[in-house]
Design an enzyme around this catalytic site. Sequence first.
Site, PDB file in Angstrom:
ATOM      1  N   HIS A   8       3.381  -3.065   2.198  1.00  0.00           N
ATOM      2  CA  HIS A   8       4.024  -2.807   3.488  1.00  0.00           C
ATOM      3  C   HIS A   8       5.527  -2.642   3.315  1.00  0.00           C
ATOM      4  O   HIS A   8       6.133  -3.142   2.363  1.00  0.00           O
ATOM      5  CB  HIS A   8       3.721  -3.934   4.478  1.00  0.00           C
ATOM      6  CG  HIS A   8       4.286  -5.261   4.077  1.00  0.00           C
ATOM      7  ND1 HIS A   8       5.611  -5.597   4.251  1.00  0.00           N
ATOM      8  CD2 HIS A   8       3.695  -6.332   3.494  1.00  0.00           C
ATOM      9  CE1 HIS A   8       5.816  -6.812   3.810  1.00  0.00           C
ATOM     10  NE2 HIS A   8       4.669  -7.286   3.332  1.00  0.00           N
ATOM     11  N   GLU A  79      -1.540 -11.360   2.893  1.00  0.00           N
ATOM     12  CA  GLU A  79      -0.688 -12.083   1.956  1.00  0.00           C
ATOM     13  C   GLU A  79      -1.249 -13.482   1.741  1.00  0.00           C
ATOM     14  O   GLU A  79      -2.132 -13.930   2.472  1.00  0.00           O
ATOM     15  CB  GLU A  79       0.749 -12.145   2.527  1.00  0.00           C
ATOM     16  CG  GLU A  79       1.773 -12.785   1.626  1.00  0.00           C
ATOM     17  CD  GLU A  79       1.882 -12.133   0.256  1.00  0.00           C
ATOM     18  OE1 GLU A  79       1.086 -12.510  -0.636  1.00  0.00           O
ATOM     19  OE2 GLU A  79       2.752 -11.266   0.074  1.00  0.00           O
TER      20      GLU A  79
END
Length: 192
Positions: A8, A79
Amino acid sequence: MKLYVVRHGQSEDNAARRHSGWADCSLTEKGMDDARRAGELLKGIAFDKVFSSDTRRARQTCALALPDAVPEYTPLIRETNVGSLTGMEVEDCIRMWGDEYNERRKARNFCPYGGENLAMHMARVQEFLTVVQNGEWETVAAFSHGGSIHCMLDLVMGSTQNKAEYPCSNGSVSVFTFVNGVWSLTEWNRVE
């Protein structure tokens, strides 16, 4: 089969050096530029399937990089869960817990804070790779996070790789190939 994995773009938490974990923070202006740059790197590739972490920063990156895609959102490539450290600045953690925190962070072990450790994160990412390798796709994109992309690298290479030797930049594209039942690394951390 080729798997193009995009980290990202820069998030608000990246810019502030805060632990994001599973938090839903947004991209910064720079992060939006990172995402569009990733889109340029992916230009001309026809994807059979697009996945994205279900966090806001990954979804935003996917939408900017591949605006016509209809991604499948998955928690498997989120994550690392950092538990109670979510939203805390790294420098504050160092001040509060010192070497103990630094050692746990280096080992990717956030269990003492109610998060997950490296083995737990690797298991999630392995589950995702199994989904991809069992799919009927030739070309796949996945929008994910630095920690999860490093887990993919570790799984493919068969050992834990040094993050300093394998940086994973915001908006970078890394490519993994699955042929004859074996994953390999084709390209790492492409940003241009």
